[in-house]
Structures are given as structure tokens and as C-alpha cells.
Design a protein around this motif. Structure first.
Motif, short mmCIF file in Angstrom:
data_model
loop_
_atom_site.label_atom_id
_atom_site.label_comp_id
_atom_site.label_asym_id
_atom_site.label_seq_id
_atom_site.Cartn_x
_atom_site.Cartn_y
_atom_site.Cartn_z
N LEU A 45 0.83 -1.21 0.00
CA LEU A 45 0.00 0.00 0.00
C LEU A 45 0.86 1.26 0.00
N ALA A 46 1.99 1.22 0.70
CA ALA A 46 2.88 2.38 0.71
C ALA A 46 3.48 2.61 -0.67
N ALA A 47 3.88 1.54 -1.34
CA ALA A 47 4.41 1.66 -2.69
C ALA A 47 3.34 2.18 -3.64
N ASP A 61 -5.63 10.55 -16.02
CA ASP A 61 -7.07 10.75 -15.88
C ASP A 61 -7.64 9.92 -14.73
N ALA A 62 -8.85 10.28 -14.33
CA ALA A 62 -9.48 9.67 -13.15
C ALA A 62 -9.68 8.18 -13.31
N ALA A 63 -10.03 7.73 -14.52
CA ALA A 63 -10.27 6.30 -14.74
C ALA A 63 -8.99 5.50 -14.52
N MET A 64 -7.85 6.01 -15.01
CA MET A 64 -6.59 5.28 -14.82
C MET A 64 -6.18 5.27 -13.35
N ILE A 65 -6.37 6.38 -12.67
CA ILE A 65 -6.02 6.43 -11.25
C ILE A 65 -6.91 5.48 -10.45
N ASP A 66 -8.18 5.39 -10.83
CA ASP A 66 -9.10 4.45 -10.17
C ASP A 66 -8.60 3.02 -10.31
N ARG A 67 -8.10 2.67 -11.49
CA ARG A 67 -7.59 1.31 -11.71
C ARG A 67 -6.24 1.10 -11.01
N LEU A 68 -5.51 2.18 -10.82
CA LEU A 68 -4.19 2.09 -10.19
C LEU A 68 -4.27 1.94 -8.67
N ALA A 69 -5.22 2.63 -8.05
CA ALA A 69 -5.24 2.73 -6.59
C ALA A 69 -5.62 1.41 -5.92
N LEU A 70 -4.87 1.07 -4.89
CA LEU A 70 -5.16 -0.11 -4.06
C LEU A 70 -5.67 0.34 -2.69
N THR A 71 -6.44 -0.52 -2.06
CA THR A 71 -6.94 -0.32 -0.70
C THR A 71 -6.64 -1.58 0.09
N PRO A 72 -6.74 -1.54 1.42
CA PRO A 72 -6.57 -2.79 2.17
C PRO A 72 -7.50 -3.90 1.68
N LYS A 73 -8.72 -3.52 1.29
CA LYS A 73 -9.67 -4.51 0.78
C LYS A 73 -9.18 -5.12 -0.53
N MET A 78 -6.58 -9.57 -3.64
CA MET A 78 -5.47 -10.18 -4.39
C MET A 78 -5.06 -11.50 -3.77
N ALA A 79 -4.87 -11.48 -2.44
CA ALA A 79 -4.47 -12.71 -1.75
C ALA A 79 -5.55 -13.79 -1.89
N GLU A 80 -6.81 -13.39 -1.76
CA GLU A 80 -7.91 -14.36 -1.91
C GLU A 80 -7.94 -14.92 -3.32
N GLY A 81 -7.68 -14.07 -4.33
CA GLY A 81 -7.67 -14.54 -5.71
C GLY A 81 -6.60 -15.59 -5.94
N VAL A 82 -5.44 -15.38 -5.36
CA VAL A 82 -4.36 -16.36 -5.49
C VAL A 82 -4.77 -17.68 -4.83
N GLU A 83 -5.40 -17.59 -3.66
CA GLU A 83 -5.85 -18.81 -2.97
C GLU A 83 -6.95 -19.52 -3.74
N SER A 123 -1.75 0.51 -15.30
CA SER A 123 -2.38 0.62 -13.98
C SER A 123 -2.54 -0.77 -13.38
N ARG A 124 -3.69 -1.07 -12.81
CA ARG A 124 -4.08 -2.39 -12.34
C ARG A 124 -2.94 -3.23 -11.74
N PRO A 125 -2.40 -2.84 -10.59
CA PRO A 125 -1.35 -3.67 -9.98
C PRO A 125 -1.82 -5.07 -9.62
N ASN A 126 -3.14 -5.23 -9.43
CA ASN A 126 -3.66 -6.57 -9.12
C ASN A 126 -3.36 -7.57 -10.22
N VAL A 127 -3.16 -7.08 -11.45
CA VAL A 127 -2.84 -7.99 -12.55
C VAL A 127 -1.55 -8.76 -12.25
N THR A 128 -0.62 -8.13 -11.57
CA THR A 128 0.66 -8.79 -11.26
C THR A 128 0.42 -10.06 -10.47
#
Length: 423
Positions: A45-47, A61-73, A78-83, A123-128
């Protein structure tokens, strides 16, 4: 670029090792990746906060920032998706359609990895995390090239992936994140057909158009998400309001968000004013044809939403924003004609209690996902039970719709004999 070719060589070597890894080993790596993501949530989250701050300073633009931003949820997701990927059946090595031929041989089809997958995304860090999990479980190596706006987030997540691979004794080169933000790296990756078997682009239209123009490697892709909801003359209007609200406003910047609302003329006066109130209160601008504009303005004369006349371009636009095109159509046939002419073959839904109409819509609308009485926002791998998705394909060969484990494998014929020879 020497750097990119080195990644390719290492990925090709790693792909042979991960292809033969057993299910228990792959699942052990996935469990360790999920645990590392949870443990390092604060660091991720800090990164990500640094990435978001830089993106805002750079005027993204706002749409790209929306896809970029992560939250604790979203980190937990992400962890649940891997599991969830770990919990899915392993497709690799599965033999189906085994039949005995008159000669005595038995012929079947075995599911096998594709090899090395290159994923280019914005964007979309969850893709990683999602891509690493899906490629690993399906026995593939992957080269991930994220956008410069997410470089810190992607590196933080990649560290968790490398740790998980090491825990399970798998080569860390099975999942490699391109560390340079040089745009030339993308062009080089698209030409490395001696190392890379398939490319998956995930990003905006300009990125995907560039990749389509330059790639020497087959792709799994979709270009636009111009998704429709059609409210049929036989719709339950309470359901219709709920679905059309959710399909547009649950999240604006996603490819499965509704961009055009089609309403049968016979029910438009009863359902459009209710929806227009909701959209007004949520700040959604409407791009209306004459019929829908007249109905809304008459019903909400004292406090209408923002309405602009719809142009021809509005019917083909993926807004990724609080803007919605609205059209009144005569009936089901006119709605399907509109979708066929203007749609992007991504996701389209009908709201109806008429089974014959629902069946026709399912058969005749030629999109990757076609829905009855459900929000288009369900069109993703997590909701389809795939654990996660590598992307959504609107192509008709190999994979279509949300692409999960099976879409990242191919099939080869296998033959079992008892010494038979051909005469």
C-alpha cells in the motif's frame, strides 16, 4: 534490447520446469504468495500510494487512477484470488475425449501449458498477482510488463511472488516483471516470438491498438468494452432499475461497466424516470436520443439530470466515466440490431421475464458474455469462479470471455496403443 532477450531466454528455460511441476508444488507456491501478500500489505500500500501520488502529479485521468489505486480490501482480494486459483482443479495433464478406434488404438486430448506468456498492462497492480497465479497454476512462465505509473506497486507484489516460488522450489524466472519503464521494451517483447508464445494486452484502447499493429505473436485481447443493458417490454421493472443502476454506477472505470442503456418503448415511460433520478443523484451525465430525452425531461421537469443529445459517436464510446448513452428502441429486434451495429462483443444483458425473448437474446447476441437478468459487472473471472482472470477475450479462436486457467492451456492429441501398426 539485450535485457529483454535475457528475460525471454530465462522465461523459456523456466517454462519447461514449471510445465512439469506437480499440482502440490504449484499450490504450495501459491499459498506462500498469498501469505506474503497479506504479510506485506502495508509495504504494498505504501508503494502504491507513491505511484498514485506520482500519477496525479503527472495528470493521469481519473479512470486510470481508479484502476491504479489499491486499498486494504483490494490487497486482501489479491491474496484471496491467489488462494482461489490454488483451490481450482489443475487442468494440466487432464485427458478427455478418450475413444477407442477400430484399429485398437485409443485417442484422446491432453491439456498442456501454452509455454511463455507476455502480459502488457497499464495501472491495475492486481494484474501482477492474478497473472502470476494463473500462469503458474496452468504451468506457464510469464513476463509481466506493467505501466510506469504502477512500477513501485508491481515490484512490491513481484517480491511476494518470487518468495512464493522459492518456498516451493520453483524457478523465480517463471514469473518476471520487466523493471525498465522504457517504451522500447514493449516493442521488443512483441517481436520476441522465439521466446514468447502468446501476448495478453490489458489497458486502454491506444495501448491495445499499438500492440495489435506491432505484435508478431498471437494475442488474447479485447479492444473496447461497449456493454449494453436492454430492458425488454416484459421486464420486471424493479429488477430492471436495480440492474441498470448497478451495471453503470457500481464502478465506472471497468471494461464490463454498462455504457449504453436500451429500453423498449412500451416500458420506457415507467422505467426511465426512476433510473434518471438515480443517475442524477449519482452525478451521471446522460447522452440521450430524442425519445428518451423527452420522457426524462417531462417526468423530471423540476430537477432533471444533465442531458446531452446523443451523437453517432456516443453509441460506440467506452466512457469509463459517469456518462451513459440512452436510447429507446421499438422491441427486442431493434435492440439486438443496435448491439450488433455498435457493440464491441464484450458483455450484453437483457432484463426480461419472457423466456422466448431471453433465449433469442442468448442465441443471437454475438458477445463473449451474454446475460439474462444480471448486471454486466459480473463479467469477470472472479465472479465466474475462475479464481482470477488473465483478461477478457472478444476473439473467437482459442479463448473467449474471461480467460482463466483453461484459457491459458492448449490441447494435444495423445494415442495409447498395444503394439498396433497401420496397414
Amino acid at each position: 534490447m539485450t535485457y529483454m532477450h535475457d528475460l525471454g531466454r530465462r522465461a523459456r528455460a523456466a517454462s519447461r520446469l514449471v510445465a512439469k511441476a506437480d499440482t502440490a508444488t504449484k499450490n504450495r507456491a501459491l499459498a506462500a504468495i498469498a501469505a506474503a501478500i497479506r504479510r506485506d500489505a502495508a509495504r504494498i500500500l505504501a508503494a502504491n500510494a507513491e505511484d498514485v501520488a506520482r500519477a496525479r502529479a503527472d495528470g493521469l485521468d481519473a479512470a486510470m487512477i481508479d484502476r491504479l489505486a489499491l486499498t486494504p480490501k483490494s490487497v486482501e482480494s489479491m491474496a484471496e484470488g491467489v488462494e482461489q486459483v490454488a483451490a481450482l482443479p489443475d487442468p494440466v495433464g487432464e485427458i478427455t475425449e478418450l475413444r477407442e478406434r477400430p484399429t485398437g488404438i485409443r485417442v484422446g486430448r491432453m491439456r498442456v501449458p501454452l509455454g511463455v506468456i507476455g502480459i502488457i498492462y497499464e495501472s491495475r497492480p492486481n494484474v501482477t498477482a492474478d497473472a502470476a497465479a494463473l500462469c503458474l497454476k496452468s504451468g506457464n512462465a510469464v513476463i509481466l510488463r506493467g505501466g510506469k505509473e504502477a512500477i513501485r506497486s508491481n515490484q512490491a507484489i513481484a517480491a511476494c511472488v518470487r518468495e512464493g516460488l522459492a518456498v516451493a522450489g520453483l524457478p523465480e524466472d517463471a514469473v518476471q516483471v520487466v523493471e525498465t519503464t522504457d517504451r522500447a521494451a514493449v516493442g521488443e517483447l512483441l517481436r520476441m516470438n522465439e521466446y514468447v508464445d502468446i501476448i495478453v494486452p490489458r489497458g486502454g484502447k491506444s495501448l491495445i491498438e499499438r500492440i495489435m499493429a506491432e505484435s508478431r505473436i498471437p494475442m488474447i485481447k479485447h479492444l473496447d468494452g461497449v456493454c449494453h443493458v436492454f430492458i425488454d417490454e416484459d421486464a420486471d421493472l424493479e429488477k430492471a432499475v436495480r440492474i441498470a443502476d448497478n451495471a453503470k454506477t457500481q464502478r465506472y472505470g471497468t471494461c464490463n461497466t454498462m455504457e449504453t442503456l436500451l429500453v423498449a418503448a412500451s416500458v420506457a415511460p415507467r422505467v426511465l424516470p426512476k433510473l434518471a433520478e438515480i443517475y442524477r443523484d449519482k452525478g451521471v451525465e446522460l447522452r440521450c436520443d430524442d425519445a428518451s430525452a423527452a420522457i426524462i425531461r417531462k417526468a423530471l421537469a423540476g430537477n432533471p439530470p444533465k442531458i446531452e443529445p446523443a451523437t453517432e459517436a456516443d453509441w460506440t464510446t467506452e466512457y469509463l466515466a459517469p456518462i451513459l448513452a440512452v436510447r429507446v428502441v421499438k422491441d427486442l429486434d431493434e435492440a439486438m440490431d443496435h448491439i450488433a451495429r455498435y457493440g464491441s462483443a464484450h458483455t450484453d444483458a437483457i432484463v426480461t421475464e419472457n423466456k422466448a425473448h431471453a433465449d433469442r437474446f442468448l442465441r443471437e447476441v454475438d458477445s463473449a458474455s451474454v446475460m439474462v437478468n444480471a448486471s454486466t459487472r459480473f463479467a469477470d473471472g472472479f465472479e465466474y469462479g475462475l479464481g482470477a482472470e488473465i483478461g477478457i477475450s472478444t476473439d473467437k479462436l482459442h479463448a473467449r470471455g474471461p480467460v482463466g486457467l483453461e484459457g491459458l492451456t492448449s490441447q494435444k492429441y495423445v494415442v495409447f496403443g498395444h503394439g498396433e501398426v497401420r496397414r
